[in-house]
Scaffold this motif. Structure first.
Motif, PDB file in Angstrom:
ATOM      1  N   ASN A 230       0.754  -1.131   0.061  1.00  0.00           N
ATOM      2  CA  ASN A 230       0.093  -0.177  -0.030  1.00  0.00           C
ATOM      3  C   ASN A 230       0.838   1.255  -0.110  1.00  0.00           C
ATOM      4  O   ASN A 230       0.448   2.305  -0.545  1.00  0.00           O
ATOM      5  CB  ASN A 230      -1.024  -0.031   1.063  1.00  0.00           C
ATOM      6  N   ILE A 231       2.034   1.078   0.682  1.00  0.00           N
ATOM      7  CA  ILE A 231       3.061   2.452   0.462  1.00  0.00           C
ATOM      8  C   ILE A 231       3.255   2.507  -0.872  1.00  0.00           C
ATOM      9  O   ILE A 231       3.340   3.707  -1.405  1.00  0.00           O
ATOM     10  CB  ILE A 231       4.180   2.056   1.760  1.00  0.00           C
ATOM     11  N   ILE A 232       3.791   1.373  -1.301  1.00  0.00           N
ATOM     12  CA  ILE A 232       4.270   1.658  -2.729  1.00  0.00           C
ATOM     13  C   ILE A 232       3.161   2.112  -3.728  1.00  0.00           C
ATOM     14  O   ILE A 232       3.384   3.008  -4.537  1.00  0.00           O
ATOM     15  CB  ILE A 232       4.672   0.103  -3.352  1.00  0.00           C
ATOM     16  N   PHE A 233       1.851   1.538  -3.274  1.00  0.00           N
ATOM     17  CA  PHE A 233       0.839   2.110  -4.322  1.00  0.00           C
ATOM     18  C   PHE A 233       0.780   3.625  -4.336  1.00  0.00           C
ATOM     19  O   PHE A 233       0.160   4.258  -5.065  1.00  0.00           O
ATOM     20  CB  PHE A 233      -0.507   1.325  -4.040  1.00  0.00           C
ATOM     21  N   ARG A 234       0.856   4.068  -3.035  1.00  0.00           N
ATOM     22  CA  ARG A 234       0.617   5.601  -2.679  1.00  0.00           C
ATOM     23  C   ARG A 234       1.711   6.331  -3.665  1.00  0.00           C
ATOM     24  O   ARG A 234       1.353   7.467  -4.115  1.00  0.00           O
ATOM     25  CB  ARG A 234       0.707   5.725  -1.417  1.00  0.00           C
ATOM     26  N   ARG A 235       2.898   5.767  -3.791  1.00  0.00           N
ATOM     27  CA  ARG A 235       3.817   6.517  -4.539  1.00  0.00           C
ATOM     28  C   ARG A 235       3.303   6.347  -5.862  1.00  0.00           C
ATOM     29  O   ARG A 235       3.307   7.371  -6.837  1.00  0.00           O
ATOM     30  CB  ARG A 235       5.026   5.810  -4.455  1.00  0.00           C
ATOM     31  N   VAL A 236       2.726   5.259  -6.430  1.00  0.00           N
ATOM     32  CA  VAL A 236       2.316   4.739  -7.646  1.00  0.00           C
ATOM     33  C   VAL A 236       1.227   5.936  -8.123  1.00  0.00           C
ATOM     34  O   VAL A 236       1.194   6.689  -9.043  1.00  0.00           O
ATOM     35  CB  VAL A 236       1.778   3.729  -8.007  1.00  0.00           C
ATOM     36  N   LEU A 237       0.353   6.387  -7.285  1.00  0.00           N
ATOM     37  CA  LEU A 237      -0.728   7.079  -7.333  1.00  0.00           C
ATOM     38  C   LEU A 237      -0.337   8.654  -7.465  1.00  0.00           C
ATOM     39  O   LEU A 237      -0.638   9.580  -8.315  1.00  0.00           O
ATOM     40  CB  LEU A 237      -1.865   7.249  -6.216  1.00  0.00           C
ATOM     41  N   ALA A 238       0.878   9.236  -6.779  1.00  0.00           N
ATOM     42  CA  ALA A 238       1.260  10.108  -6.985  1.00  0.00           C
ATOM     43  C   ALA A 238       1.995  10.530  -8.299  1.00  0.00           C
ATOM     44  O   ALA A 238       1.832  11.530  -8.954  1.00  0.00           O
ATOM     45  CB  ALA A 238       2.424  10.362  -5.728  1.00  0.00           C
ATOM     46  N   MET A 239       2.584   9.598  -8.757  1.00  0.00           N
ATOM     47  CA  MET A 239       3.370   9.310 -10.051  1.00  0.00           C
ATOM     48  C   MET A 239       2.315   9.655 -11.404  1.00  0.00           C
ATOM     49  O   MET A 239       2.554  10.194 -12.294  1.00  0.00           O
ATOM     50  CB  MET A 239       4.138   8.116 -10.366  1.00  0.00           C
ATOM     51  N   ILE A 240       1.206   9.492 -11.098  1.00  0.00           N
ATOM     52  CA  ILE A 240       0.094   9.751 -12.348  1.00  0.00           C
ATOM     53  C   ILE A 240      -0.600  11.043 -11.842  1.00  0.00           C
ATOM     54  O   ILE A 240      -1.764  11.007 -12.355  1.00  0.00           O
ATOM     55  CB  ILE A 240      -0.773   8.534 -12.570  1.00  0.00           C
ATOM     56  N   ASP A 241      -0.309  11.675 -10.910  1.00  0.00           N
ATOM     57  CA  ASP A 241      -0.816  13.259 -10.652  1.00  0.00           C
ATOM     58  C   ASP A 241      -2.017  12.930  -9.928  1.00  0.00           C
ATOM     59  O   ASP A 241      -2.862  13.742  -9.948  1.00  0.00           O
ATOM     60  CB  ASP A 241      -1.130  14.000 -12.048  1.00  0.00           C
ATOM     61  N   VAL A 265     -17.260  18.800  -8.842  1.00  0.00           N
ATOM     62  CA  VAL A 265     -17.409  17.409  -8.769  1.00  0.00           C
ATOM     63  C   VAL A 265     -15.877  16.926  -9.046  1.00  0.00           C
ATOM     64  O   VAL A 265     -15.671  16.876 -10.382  1.00  0.00           O
ATOM     65  CB  VAL A 265     -18.268  16.341  -9.461  1.00  0.00           C
ATOM     66  N   MET A 266     -15.433  16.542  -8.147  1.00  0.00           N
ATOM     67  CA  MET A 266     -13.851  16.188  -8.425  1.00  0.00           C
ATOM     68  C   MET A 266     -13.603  14.608  -8.145  1.00  0.00           C
ATOM     69  O   MET A 266     -13.893  13.825  -7.172  1.00  0.00           O
ATOM     70  CB  MET A 266     -12.811  16.465  -7.213  1.00  0.00           C
ATOM     71  N   PRO A 267     -13.368  13.931  -9.497  1.00  0.00           N
ATOM     72  CA  PRO A 267     -13.147  12.492  -9.402  1.00  0.00           C
ATOM     73  C   PRO A 267     -12.003  11.728  -8.794  1.00  0.00           C
ATOM     74  O   PRO A 267     -11.001  12.403  -8.825  1.00  0.00           O
ATOM     75  CB  PRO A 267     -13.125  12.285 -10.981  1.00  0.00           C
ATOM     76  N   GLY A 268     -11.967  10.695  -8.350  1.00  0.00           N
ATOM     77  CA  GLY A 268     -10.863   9.968  -7.736  1.00  0.00           C
ATOM     78  C   GLY A 268     -11.135   8.551  -7.429  1.00  0.00           C
ATOM     79  O   GLY A 268     -12.323   8.126  -8.179  1.00  0.00           O
ATOM     80  N   PHE A 269     -10.217   7.732  -6.637  1.00  0.00           N
ATOM     81  CA  PHE A 269     -10.606   6.529  -6.507  1.00  0.00           C
ATOM     82  C   PHE A 269     -10.257   6.310  -5.058  1.00  0.00           C
ATOM     83  O   PHE A 269      -9.553   6.711  -4.268  1.00  0.00           O
ATOM     84  CB  PHE A 269      -9.414   5.769  -7.551  1.00  0.00           C
ATOM     85  N   ILE A 270     -11.070   5.213  -4.640  1.00  0.00           N
ATOM     86  CA  ILE A 270     -10.655   4.604  -3.163  1.00  0.00           C
ATOM     87  C   ILE A 270      -9.904   3.220  -3.718  1.00  0.00           C
ATOM     88  O   ILE A 270     -10.524   2.556  -4.443  1.00  0.00           O
ATOM     89  CB  ILE A 270     -12.242   4.228  -2.591  1.00  0.00           C
ATOM     90  N   THR A 271      -8.824   2.998  -3.069  1.00  0.00           N
ATOM     91  CA  THR A 271      -8.057   1.915  -3.125  1.00  0.00           C
ATOM     92  C   THR A 271      -7.496   1.309  -1.987  1.00  0.00           C
ATOM     93  O   THR A 271      -7.411   1.881  -0.879  1.00  0.00           O
ATOM     94  CB  THR A 271      -6.795   2.267  -4.241  1.00  0.00           C
ATOM     95  N   SER A 272      -7.441   0.184  -2.006  1.00  0.00           N
ATOM     96  CA  SER A 272      -6.560  -0.765  -1.005  1.00  0.00           C
ATOM     97  C   SER A 272      -6.110  -2.111  -1.517  1.00  0.00           C
ATOM     98  O   SER A 272      -6.585  -2.746  -2.554  1.00  0.00           O
ATOM     99  CB  SER A 272      -7.737  -1.031   0.151  1.00  0.00           C
ATOM    100  N   ILE A 273      -5.076  -2.438  -0.926  1.00  0.00           N
ATOM    101  CA  ILE A 273      -4.191  -3.602  -1.428  1.00  0.00           C
ATOM    102  C   ILE A 273      -4.415  -4.707  -0.273  1.00  0.00           C
ATOM    103  O   ILE A 273      -3.947  -4.365   0.650  1.00  0.00           O
ATOM    104  CB  ILE A 273      -2.730  -3.695  -2.006  1.00  0.00           C
ATOM    105  N   LEU A 274      -5.096  -5.970  -0.458  1.00  0.00           N
ATOM    106  CA  LEU A 274      -5.149  -6.787   0.674  1.00  0.00           C
ATOM    107  C   LEU A 274      -5.096  -8.341   0.085  1.00  0.00           C
ATOM    108  O   LEU A 274      -5.099  -8.674  -1.048  1.00  0.00           O
ATOM    109  CB  LEU A 274      -6.560  -6.648   1.320  1.00  0.00           C
ATOM    110  N   LYS A 275      -4.862  -9.162   1.121  1.00  0.00           N
ATOM    111  CA  LYS A 275      -4.797 -10.690   0.813  1.00  0.00           C
ATOM    112  C   LYS A 275      -6.082 -11.171   0.878  1.00  0.00           C
ATOM    113  O   LYS A 275      -6.790 -11.123   1.829  1.00  0.00           O
ATOM    114  CB  LYS A 275      -3.750 -11.338   1.604  1.00  0.00           C
TER     115      LYS A 275
END
Length: 879
Positions: A230-241, A265-275
Motif C-alpha cells: 500500500n505504501i508503494i501504491f501511494r507512490r504510484v498514485l502520486a506518479m500519475i498526478d 465534482v472532483m473524480p477520484g478512487f478509493i483503493t486498497s491492497i489486501l490478501k
C-alpha cells in the motif's frame, strides 16, 4: 428515504450567538481598542504545527443550541472459553529470520473463522459469472520481501537525516527500497545478515556507523508485506498526478463544474491492497469529492447581505461542524469555531520561533496574496490523535482560501441539485468498468510507474478479476390463507400483487384519534375516508376516529390535545402536520413513546395534497398502522424450528455529545414476523453495546412468554461494525451474549448461537454480463470465493434491485458460530430476512431485524433521547 439521509435532513444541534451582527471581518469596538494596544500571537495555519496561545481572549464563544430541521415523515451456553476467544484475537504476521526486535512487530487482521468451517462455500442456486472491481497483483512464485532493522551510532534524532545518511549507500541497498527511519524493506537480500557502513554528516563531519540487520524474510501473504504494498501504491498514485484528499486520491485537473449550483465534482478512487482467498488484490472503486466552487468568505458575504441581524447565528449554523478543503495543499479540516476577532494581519510563531503574519506566510509559502485583510478566521481544534502526536493548539484557516466539501441539508433537499450531481456521481456498471480499466491502463503504461513496480518485481494485471457467483432460488412470499404473491426476482418488488389481498394478521382500528389544524381539515377528512376504504380489502376494519381540530400548529397545542384525547384504551394517535418541523415531530414522538405510550403516526400535509396519489398513500399508511398495532403483513417459509433472530445497530445521539443509542430487535415467533425491541445507551461515541445483556435478557423472557419455551437457535445480526472493531466485538459482545443466555436459561440451557457482522459501507462491486454490456447482478446473488478473506467465514449478498447506478452488495461475516447451520443455510437465512421489512414491499440491503434496529436507534437518538416505554416493546411503533 434512508436513515442516514433522514438524519441529514433532520439536522444536528447548533449554537446560538448573543452578539449583534457585524459585517464579516469587521472587528468589534472593544477589539479595535485591543488591537491598538497589542497584536496577539496565534497558532499557525494549516501547513505549520500550531504554537503560541490559543484564541484571543476577547472573542465570543459559541456552543450547542437547538437547530430546527425537517423530521422526514414515513409515507452454546455458559461463559465463552478463553481458548476460543484467544483463537479469534489479532495475531502477528509470519516470521522467518533472525534478530527480530520489538519495534518490528506488525499486526494482521483478526481471524474469526470458526474452526469447524472447513469450506465456507455454498452450493445452492444457479451459477452466474461476474466481474469485480479488483485487479491481481502479480509477482514471481518465489517472491519475498526482506526486512532490515537500521541502527545509527551515535543516535540520529532527525528522521530526514537518517534517511539521507542511509541513501548515501545507494550502491549497496539499490534504488528500490522503503525506509521509515528505522525499518528498511528491500526486494533483494544483502550479502550479509548484519552489514555495517559509515556515513559522515555534512553539518559537523561526524562519522555515523549504520548497522543494517536482517530481521525477516517475508512472503507475499505477510501483513507487513501488505502494508508495504500500500505504501508503494501511494507512490504510484502520486506518479500519475493523483492527490490525496482525506483518505482517498483525486485528480483536481479532471473536476467537473456545475455552475448553476456553484458546485464542483472532483473524480477520484478509493483503493486498497489486501490478501484475499488465493491472491493479493487491488480493490479500486470510483469516488467523488463534492466541493463548492465559491469560497467560505464568498458565502459569508452572501449570508451577510441576506441574514442581517442573524448573520452571526447563521454563520455558526452553516460552518461549525462542516468540513472545509484548503485549496493550496488539498487538505481537509473540520471547522470547530469561528474566531471573529482574529485577522490575517495577526501573527503566529513558526517552528524556529520567528513571528510572521498569516498574510505574509501564505504569500511566502504559496505565492497567495490575501485580498480581504478584515476577514475572521476559522478554527480547527486538534483531535485526540493530533494531541497524541504533539499538536495541542488549534489551527486557524482563512475563509478566503477554504471551500466547503460535501452537500448541506438544504442542498440535499433540492431535487434539481441532487439530480445534476447524480448525473456525475451515479455511475452505471458499464461506465464504472470503463473508468477502472482506464485507471489500471494508466498505471501499467506510465514509464515512471513501470520503473518503480519493476524494481519491486511486481505488476498489476491488465483486466478486472472474474469469478463465479450463485443466484439463490426465488423466495415464496405469502399473505393470509397461504396466498402466494407473484413477482419477478429481478425486480424484487411485490407492491402491485399485494393489492386486494388480506394481511396475514390484520388488527382492527376501533379506538383511535386524529389530530390536525383547522387549515388541514380537508386533507385529514380525505385521509380518514380513504383509510376506511383501503382497510377492508386488507382485512382491517377501520372505524371513525375521535376528531381533534386545533386552532394553531404550536407544539404545546399538539401536546395538550394528545394528553387530553389519548386514553388508556386508545389504540393509535395520528397527527397531520402542516410542515415537517423537527422540534414539533420530536415533541410528539417523545410524548407518545415515553410519557403517554401509544403508537403514533405523523403525516405531513404535503403528502396528502395530491388527490390522485391519495389511495396509494393511504394504503401504505394503513399497512404501517397495522404493523404499529402488532399486526403482520406477509411472511416467508422459515424451516428452522425454535429460531430467534436478533438485529443490533447503533446511532449517535444528537442531543448529547459522546452518547450512542443501541437498538436491539428480537423475533418472537416461528415466521420471524413479530418482534421485541429494547434500546440501550452507550457513552464515549462507541459502537459497542455494554447494555446488550439487559436487552437480551428481556428478549428471552418475552420469547418464553409467547412460546412457553426458550429458543433453540439464536442468530444475531450485528450492524454498524467496522473491520477494526471486530476483535472488540468478539471479546466484548460475544461474552456478554453468552453470559446473558446462560443466566436466562439456567445451567441446562444450551442453545446454538451465531453472531453475524453485517457491513453495508464497502467498496466491492460486481458486474454481470448482459449481452455485449454489463449490468447489475440480480437480487439473490451470493459471492463466497475469490474476494472473500481466508481468515473469515464471510460472503457477499446482493439482495436488492437497483435501477440507477451500480448496486452495492452487503458483506456478511460470521464471527461466532455454534449454530450447526451449513454455509448454504446461513446464506439463505440472510436472504430470506431481507424480504421481511414491512416498510417496503420488496427486498432491502440488510436483514429486516438490522433495519428495524436502525429505525429504533434512529428514532431514540434523533427525537426521544430516552428509553421508550416497555408498553410498546412488542410492536413496531418506530416505523
Amino acid at each position: 428515504m434512508s436513515g442516514r439521509a433522514r438524519g441529514r435532513a433532520r439536522g444536528r444541534a447548533r449554537g446560538q450567538s448573543e452578539e449583534q451582527a457585524r459585517r464579516p471581518g469587521e472587528p468589534s469596538q472593544q477589539v479595535q481598542q485591543q488591537q491598538q494596544q497589542q497584536m496577539p500571537s496565534a497558532a499557525a495555519p494549516a501547513p505549520v504545527p500550531a504554537a503560541g496561545p490559543p484564541t484571543a481572549s476577547g472573542r465570543a464563544s459559541y456552543r450547542g443550541g437547538a437547530k430546527e430541521a425537517r423530521p422526514g415523515m414515513a409515507t452454546g451456553s455458559g461463559d465463552v472459553p478463553e481458548e476460543q476467544l484467544a483463537a479469534l484475537r489479532i495475531g502477528t504476521g509470519d516470521t522467518k529470520g533472525v534478530g527480530r526486535s520489538r519495534a518490528d512487530y506488525r499486526y494482521s487482521e483478526p481471524c474469526t473463522r470458526p474452526a469447524h468451517i472447513s469450506d465456507k462455500r455454498g452450493t445452492a442456486g444457479g451459477q452466474l459469472p461476474l466481474l469485480t472491481n479488483y485487479f491481481r497483483l502479480e509477482s514471481s512464485p518465489d517472491w519475498h520481501l526482506y526486512q532490515y532493522h537500521v541502527d545509527f551510532n551515535p543516535v540520529v534524532d532527525s528522521k530526514k537525516m537518517r534517511m539521507g545518511l542511509l541513501m548515501s549507500h545507494e550502491n549497496l541497498i539499490g534504488k528500490t527500497r522503503a525506509f521509515d527511519g528505522q525499518i528498511l524493506y528491500l526486494p533483494h537480500k544483502l550479502q550479509e545478515t548484519v552489514t555495517e557502513v559509515y556515513s559522515t554528516t555534512k553539518r559537523d563531519n561526524t562519522q555515523i556507523r549504520i548497522t543494517i540487520t536482517l530481521t525477516n524474510e517475508l512472503p507475499p501473504t505477510s501483513p507487513q508485506v501488505i502494508q508495504v504494498f500500500n505504501i508503494i501504491f501511494r507512490r504510484v498514485l502520486a506518479m500519475i498526478d493523483m492527490q490525496q484528499i482525506g483518505r482517498n486520491y483525486f485528480n483536481p485537473s479532471l473536476s467537473v463544474a456545475i455552475p448553476q449550483h456553484k458546485l464542483q465534482v472532483m473524480p477520484g478512487f478509493i483503493t486498497s491492497i489486501l490478501k484475499y482467498e488465493q491472491d493479493t488484490l487491488l480493490c479500486a472503486d470510483i469516488s467523488h469529492k463534492i466541493l463548492r466552487s465559491d469560497t467560505v468568505l464568498d458565502i459569508m458575504y452572501d449570508m451577510y447581505n441576506q441574514a442581517g441581524d442573524r448573520f452571526y447565528d447563521e454563520c455558526i449554523k452553516k460552518f461549525v461542524g462542516s468540513i472545509v478543503l484548503t485549496r493550496y495543499n488539498n487538505k481537509t479540516y473540520r471547522c470547530d469555531d469561528i474566531d471573529w476577532e482574529k485577522r490575517p494581519s495577526h501573527t503566529f510563531k513558526l517552528r524556529n520561533g520567528d513571528e510572521i503574519t498569516y498574510a505574509q506566510y501564505y504569500e511566502k509559502s504559496y505565492g497567495i496574496k490575501v485580498n480581504d485583510v478584515n476577514q475572521p478566521l476559522l478554527v480547527s481544534r486538534p483531535k485526540k490523535k493530533d494531541i497524541r502526536m504533539g499538536r495541542t493548539e488549534p489551527i486557524y484557516l482563512l475563509p478566503e482560501l477554504c471551500a466547503l466539501t460535501g452537500l448541506s441539508d438544504e442542498v440535499r433537499a433540492d431535487f434539481n441539485v441532487m439530480k445534476d450531481v447524480g448525473a456525475h456521481t451515479r455511475v452505471a456498471p458499464d461506465g464504472r468498468t470503463k473508468t477502472l480499466q482506464g485507471f489500471i491502463n494508466q498505471i501499467n503504461t506510465n514509464q515512471q510507474v513501470r520503473a518503480e513496480m519493476g524494481g519491486w518485481k511486481l505488476k498489476f494485471s491488465d483486466n478486472l478479476v472474474s469469478l463465479n457467483s450463485r443466484i439463490l432460488p426465488q423466495e415464496k412470499i405469502v399473505q393470509k390463507g397461504d396466498c402466494a404473491l407473484s413477482y419477478r426476482q429481478e425486480d424484487a418488488d411485490w407492491s402491485r400483487d399485494m393489492r386486494g389481498k388480506q394481511l396475514i394478521t390484520a388488527v382492527n382500528l376501533q379506538d383511535w384519534v386524529i389530530i390536525f389544524t383547522r387549515r388541514n381539515s380537508a386533507q385529514a377528512q380525505d385521509l380518514v375516508q380513504t383509510l376506511s376504504r383501503v382497510g377492508p380489502p386488507m382485512g382491517m376494519r377501520i372505524n371513525g376516529p375521535v376528531v381533534c381540530e386545533l386552532p394553531d400548529d404550536r407544539n404545546d397545542t399538539y401536546l395538550k390535545a394528545l394528553k387530553e384525547y389519548v386514553t388508556p384504551t386508545t389504540q393509535l394517535a395520528l397527527c397531520v402536520l402542516p410542515t415537517n418541523r423537527k422540534d414539533r415531530y420530536d415533541a410528539i414522538k417523545k410524548l407518545c413513546c415515553v410519557d403517554h405510550p401509544v403508537p403514533s403516526q405523523c403525516v405531513v400535509q404535503r403528502t396528502l395534497s395530491k388527490k390522485q396519489m391519495l389511495m396509494s398513500v393511504a394504503t401504505k399508511i394503513a399497512i404501517q398502522l397495522n404493523c404499529k398495532l402488532g399486526g403482520e403483513v406477509w411472511a416467508l417459509e422459515i424451516p428452522l424450528k425454535g429460531l430467534m433472530v436478533v438485529g443490533v445497530d447503533t446511532y449517535h445521539d444528537s442531543a448529547k455529545k459522546g452518547r450512542s443509542v443501541g437498538g436491539v430487535i428480537a423475533s418472537l415467533n416461528q415466521s420471524l414476523t413479530r418482534y421485541y425491541s429494547r434500546c440501550t445507551f452507550q457513552h464515549s461515541m462507541q459502537e459497542l453495546l455494554d447494555g446488550l445483556k439487559v436487552c437480551m435478557k428481556g428478549a428471552l423472557e418475552k420469547y418464553h412468554e409467547v412460546n412457553n419455551a426458550l429458543p433453540e437457535r439464536i442468530i444475531v445480526f450485528r450492524d454498524g461494525v467496522g473491520d477494526g472493531q471486530l476483535p472488540a466485538v468478539v471479546e466484548h459482545e460475544v461474552p456478554q451474549l453468552m453470559e446473558c443466555i446462560r443466566k436466562a436459561g439456567g445451567t441446562q440451557y444450551n442453545p446454538k448461537v451465531a453472531m453475524v457482522v453485517v457491513k453495508k459501507r464497502i467498496n466491492t462491486r460486481f458486474f454481470a454480463k448482459h449481452g455485449p454490456n454489463l449490468a447489475n447482478p440480480p437480487p439473490g446473488t451470493v459471492i463466497d470465493t475469490v474476494v472473500t478473506k481466508p481468515e473469515w467465514y464471510d460472503f457477499f449478498l446482493v439482495s436488492q434491485s437497483v435501477r440507477q447506478g451500480t448496486v452495492t452488495p452487503t458483506h456478511y461475516n460470521v464471527i461466532w458460530d455454534t449454530s450447526g447451520l451449513k454455509p448454504d443455510h446461513m446464506q439463505r437465512l440472510a436472504y430470506k430476512l431481507c424480504h421481511l421489512y414491512y416498510n417496503w414491499p420488496g427486498t432491502i440491503r440488510v436483514p429486516a431485524p438490522c433495519q428495524y434496529a436502525h429505525k429504533l436507534a434512529f428514532l431514540v437518538g434523533q427525537s426521544i433521547h430516552k428509553d421508550p416505554s416497555l408498553a410498546l416493546c412488542d410492536r413496531l411503533y418506530f416505523l
